[in-house]
Scaffold this motif. Structure first.
Motif, mmCIF file in Angstrom:
data_model
loop_
_atom_site.group_PDB
_atom_site.id
_atom_site.type_symbol
_atom_site.label_atom_id
_atom_site.label_comp_id
_atom_site.label_asym_id
_atom_site.label_seq_id
_atom_site.Cartn_x
_atom_site.Cartn_y
_atom_site.Cartn_z
ATOM 1 N N TYR A 219 2.475 9.348 5.052
ATOM 2 C CA TYR A 219 1.520 8.225 5.337
ATOM 3 C C TYR A 219 0.785 7.986 6.394
ATOM 4 C CZ TYR A 219 -0.212 3.528 6.462
ATOM 5 O OH TYR A 219 -0.586 2.500 6.942
ATOM 6 N N ALA B 166 0.351 0.974 0.699
ATOM 7 C CA ALA B 166 0.783 0.831 2.112
ATOM 8 C C ALA B 166 0.845 -0.578 2.230
ATOM 9 C CB ALA B 166 0.256 1.949 3.041
ATOM 10 N N PHE C 78 3.485 -2.512 0.481
ATOM 11 C CA PHE C 78 4.922 -2.180 1.021
ATOM 12 C C PHE C 78 5.162 -2.753 2.461
ATOM 13 C CE2 PHE C 78 5.636 1.477 -2.018
ATOM 14 C CZ PHE C 78 6.469 0.690 -2.703
ATOM 15 N N ARG C 79 3.913 -2.721 3.296
ATOM 16 C CA ARG C 79 4.214 -3.356 4.442
ATOM 17 C C ARG C 79 4.362 -4.661 4.826
ATOM 18 N NH1 ARG C 79 0.231 0.217 8.191
ATOM 19 N NH2 ARG C 79 0.916 -1.109 9.907
ATOM 20 N N PHE C 80 3.669 -5.443 4.002
ATOM 21 C CA PHE C 80 3.381 -6.883 4.341
ATOM 22 C C PHE C 80 4.233 -7.744 3.111
ATOM 23 C CE2 PHE C 80 0.203 -4.955 6.887
ATOM 24 C CZ PHE C 80 0.769 -4.977 8.078
ATOM 25 N N ASN C 81 4.368 -7.225 2.074
ATOM 26 C CA ASN C 81 4.714 -8.203 0.966
ATOM 27 C C ASN C 81 6.205 -7.580 0.338
ATOM 28 O OD1 ASN C 81 2.170 -9.181 1.015
ATOM 29 N ND2 ASN C 81 1.584 -7.802 -0.784
ATOM 30 N N ILE C 82 6.950 -8.557 -0.327
ATOM 31 C CA ILE C 82 8.027 -8.225 -0.802
ATOM 32 C C ILE C 82 7.951 -8.954 -2.254
ATOM 33 C CG2 ILE C 82 10.455 -9.018 -1.102
ATOM 34 C CD1 ILE C 82 10.702 -8.492 1.930
ATOM 35 N N SER C 83 8.270 -7.868 -3.345
ATOM 36 C CA SER C 83 8.117 -8.546 -4.691
ATOM 37 C C SER C 83 8.881 -7.668 -5.528
ATOM 38 C CB SER C 83 6.723 -9.004 -5.183
ATOM 39 O OG SER C 83 6.336 -7.749 -5.562
ATOM 40 N N LEU D 110 7.079 -4.659 -6.588
ATOM 41 C CA LEU D 110 6.984 -3.714 -5.583
ATOM 42 C C LEU D 110 8.376 -2.902 -5.479
ATOM 43 C CD1 LEU D 110 5.324 -5.114 -2.242
ATOM 44 C CD2 LEU D 110 4.434 -3.016 -3.889
ATOM 45 N N ALA E 20 8.793 1.060 -5.795
ATOM 46 C CA ALA E 20 9.610 1.972 -4.764
ATOM 47 C C ALA E 20 10.701 2.578 -5.325
ATOM 48 C CB ALA E 20 10.309 0.877 -3.841
ATOM 49 N N ASP F 132 8.216 7.354 4.243
ATOM 50 C CA ASP F 132 8.609 6.240 5.242
ATOM 51 C C ASP F 132 8.472 4.868 4.715
ATOM 52 O OD1 ASP F 132 8.684 8.246 7.085
ATOM 53 O OD2 ASP F 132 6.521 8.278 7.509
ATOM 54 N N LEU F 133 7.422 4.615 4.093
ATOM 55 C CA LEU F 133 7.160 3.110 3.573
ATOM 56 C C LEU F 133 8.108 2.529 2.662
ATOM 57 C CD1 LEU F 133 3.114 3.613 3.576
ATOM 58 C CD2 LEU F 133 4.621 1.954 4.879
ATOM 59 N N VAL F 134 8.534 3.226 1.822
ATOM 60 C CA VAL F 134 9.456 2.740 0.840
ATOM 61 C C VAL F 134 10.870 2.481 1.297
ATOM 62 C CG1 VAL F 134 10.971 3.570 -1.154
ATOM 63 C CG2 VAL F 134 8.581 4.217 -1.011
ATOM 64 N N PHE G 77 10.245 -0.617 3.460
ATOM 65 C CA PHE G 77 10.311 -1.716 2.344
ATOM 66 C C PHE G 77 11.639 -1.986 2.054
ATOM 67 C CE2 PHE G 77 10.580 -3.050 -2.035
ATOM 68 C CZ PHE G 77 9.775 -4.179 -1.877
ATOM 69 N N ARG H 221 13.566 -3.858 4.652
ATOM 70 C CA ARG H 221 12.960 -5.422 4.894
ATOM 71 C C ARG H 221 13.433 -6.236 3.845
ATOM 72 N NH1 ARG H 221 7.401 -4.744 3.877
ATOM 73 N NH2 ARG H 221 7.293 -7.011 3.891
ATOM 74 N N VAL H 222 13.736 -5.608 2.584
ATOM 75 C CA VAL H 222 14.299 -6.384 1.748
ATOM 76 C C VAL H 222 15.857 -6.775 1.853
ATOM 77 C CG1 VAL H 222 15.325 -6.065 -0.839
ATOM 78 C CG2 VAL H 222 12.939 -5.497 -0.399
ATOM 79 N N LEU I 212 6.899 -2.546 11.841
ATOM 80 C CA LEU I 212 7.125 -3.284 10.359
ATOM 81 C C LEU I 212 8.413 -3.928 10.434
ATOM 82 C CD1 LEU I 212 5.650 -0.756 8.057
ATOM 83 C CD2 LEU I 212 4.643 -2.736 8.780
#
Lengths: 258, 288
Positions: free
Chosen positions: A202, A220, A223-228, A231, A235, B112-114, B117, B120-121, B227
């Motif tokens: 990334y 990106a 993934f950085r700012f939302n959670i659903s 997503l 992932a 990285d991003l996954v 994520f 964060r979850v 993040l």
């Protein structure tokens, strides 16, 4: 002695559990029938995967990812093979310097490499495009492919190559008929891992990509700012694809050892 | 091993690629660090102004210190967690050695991003861990400090880079001669003193190699603090990122980047010196 052994075993289980905890969590919640990602679980659904597959933005991004990651995987495997051959088969005059140079792209913080690419591109007046992504990614994946291929080359019994030479084979046919077939599995493993590293990279990619953006950049900000749950399902699909590719590569590589 | 021009010809394209795509960009970054920015133009008169600003700024100095403290801390945490794992894989497992190593590395390939994520979850105020603990009756109020804190950053950084530490230590444990440890215990050394006086010094090169990798990657990571770190997420690397983006001061950004590189380089040289003096390092450089 007994108690210490049990403690180490327990520790190993705990640490491996820690390493797989995030993966387990996204697996569980990609099938959970609730908009909210939290316990208690609400029931089983495959709805979220449906939402992912019907999103044309995502499927378009996946196409670009293939356009970038396949060339990166081929290029970094070829360069990695050359580096590994040079290191394991020949006495190089500047061996230590070469080794250091090979690992510089791995050791430089990615953001620093990214901003220097940004300056270089602007100085040379080069438009950011898929080609700039391919070039930048190839160089940071090169250390990984070199290491994987070198680890296979080191294990090959040198006497087989020497025997071929004694029997009158020249260098090219030794390479083509002895070294290459024995390294084939390593090359495959390296290219799979290179593909996975490329498709999920990334930081560097975000700096050198132009208007056409691969999937990793498109998703990106989500993934950085939302959670659903959608997503979460995406992932999980990415993790599944990556682990499958790496898994196949590693199985192929281990088979070559026997 | 043969000495021939073929080796050089094989190495040459690799050297060319690294020079063009890594050394050259870093060189031009160094040149830019002596430039100045005027409104939206870059003035190409060499000056040391950027470095002077850097030296005078408490903010940047603190951020640099913070980055290196974080790097050292995470390296130390991963070393403590990693030692038993490396020992287990190297000395106690025979059949599943490769499988265990691969299993350890697989989480690295999720991207990285996954990975962020997922954390964060997991750590969010209404996230999996909090909701699980409430559901199980352990707590009644969600623990807010789990996510968007320095704690969260360090948990995720430890997670990200632990496998590299284990790899370094594992290599060292593989070349550790068990008879030395046995001899120590025959001579009456307890488990602690035989670890401190035999195992630890002999696996030190692996610790340094693993620690160096972890250290560098923590110092260079900006996604994780940004993040999951919340207000603590401003790092020196994110400052560089900002100077190349919204703040538009490429020369100052370049100067900070090169200051970081210079310090990292110093650490590398020290680590390389220690490792190359060990038998382990000599074997590595000698071609094994």
């Amino acid at each position: 002695m007994k108690r210490a052994t049990i403690l180490v075993d327990l520790w190993v289980v705990l640490v491996y559990g820690f390493m797989y905890l995030p993966i387990a969590v996204i697996l569980i919640f990609s099938f959970n029938a609730s908009e909210i990602i939290a316990f208690p679980l609400q029931g089983f659904t495959t709805h979220w995967f449906g939402t992912v597959f019907t999103d044309t933005r995502l499927t378009g991004g996946l196409g670009i990812t293939f356009l970038v990651s396949i060339p990166v995987s081929i290029l970094s495997t070829i360069l990695g093979a050359m580096a590994a051959l040079a290191l394991t088969r020949y006495k190089l005059r500047f061996r230590a310097a070469f080794l250091v140079m090979l690992f510089v792209p791995f050791l430089i913080p990615k953001v620093i490499l990214a901003v220097s690419h940004l300056i270089l591109l602007s100085e040379l007046g080069i438009e950011r495009s898929l080609l700039t992504i391919i070039a930048a990614q190839t160089i940071i994946i090169l250390p990984f492919t070199s290491l994987i291929i070198a680890s296979v080359l080191i294990r090959i019994d040198r006497r087989i190559e020497e025997a071929a030479a004694d029997l009158g084979a020249n260098r090219i046919s030794i390479f083509r008929r002895v070294t290459l077939p024995l390294t084939k599995n390593g090359l495959m493993a390296a290219s799979f891992i290179a593909f996975v590293l490329s498709s999920s990279e990334y930081v560097l990619t975000s700096f050198v990509s132009g208007r056409k953006q691969p999937l990793s950049i498109l998703v990106a900000s989500d993934f950085r700012f939302n959670i659903s749950p959608t997503l979460d399902a995406l992932a999980f699909l990415i993790v599944l694809a990556n682990i499958t590719l790496v898994g196949i590569g590693e199985i192929v590589r281990l088979k070559s050892r026997r | 091993m043969e000495r021939s021009y073929l080796g050089t010809w094989l190495a040459l394209p690799v050297v060319g690629a690294v020079t063009a795509l890594c050394i050259a960009p870093l060189a031009i970054l160094l040149v830019y660090s002596f430039f100045q920015v005027n409104f939206v133009f870059i003035l190409k008169d060499p000056t040391l102004e950027n470095y002077a600003r850097l030296a005078a700024s408490d903010t940047y100095r603190n951020l640099i210190t913070k980055a290196f403290v974080s790097g050292g801390l995470v390296a130390a945490i991963t070393a403590v967690i990693g030692h038993p794992i490396a020992y287990h894989i190297a000395k106690r497992v025979t059949h599943y050695k490769s499988a265990l190593l691969i299993l350890l590395l697989v989480p690295l390939y999720t991207g990285d991003l996954v990975r962020i994520f997922a954390w964060r979850v997991l750590l969010g105020a209404e996230g999996v861990l909090n909701s699980f603990l409430i559901w199980a009756g352990v707590i009644t109020e969600p623990i807010g400090a789990l996510l968007f804190s320095s704690l969260a950053t360090h948990i995720v950084l430890t997670y990200n880079f632990l496998p590299f530490m284990v790899l370094g230590l594992w290599l060292a444990y593989e070349s550790l001669d068990d008879r030395l440890v046995e001899a120590a215990s025959d001579l009456g050394a307890g488990r602690v003193s035989s670890f401190l006086r035999i195992t630890f010094p002999l696996t030190l090169p692996g610790l340094i190699a693993g620690g160096m990798m972890v250290f560098v990657m923590v110092v260079g990571d900006y996604l994780t603090p940004q993040l999951v770190g919340g207000v603590s997420g401003i790092t020196i690397v994110s400052a560089i990122n900002d100077l190349f983006g919204t703040a538009f001061d490429w020369p100052l950004g370049s100067a900070i980047a090169w200051t970081m590189l210079a310090i990292l380089c110093l650490f590398f040289t020290l680590a390389a010196l220690v490792i190359s003096r060990s038998t382990w390092g000599r074997a590595l450089m000698g071609g094994e």
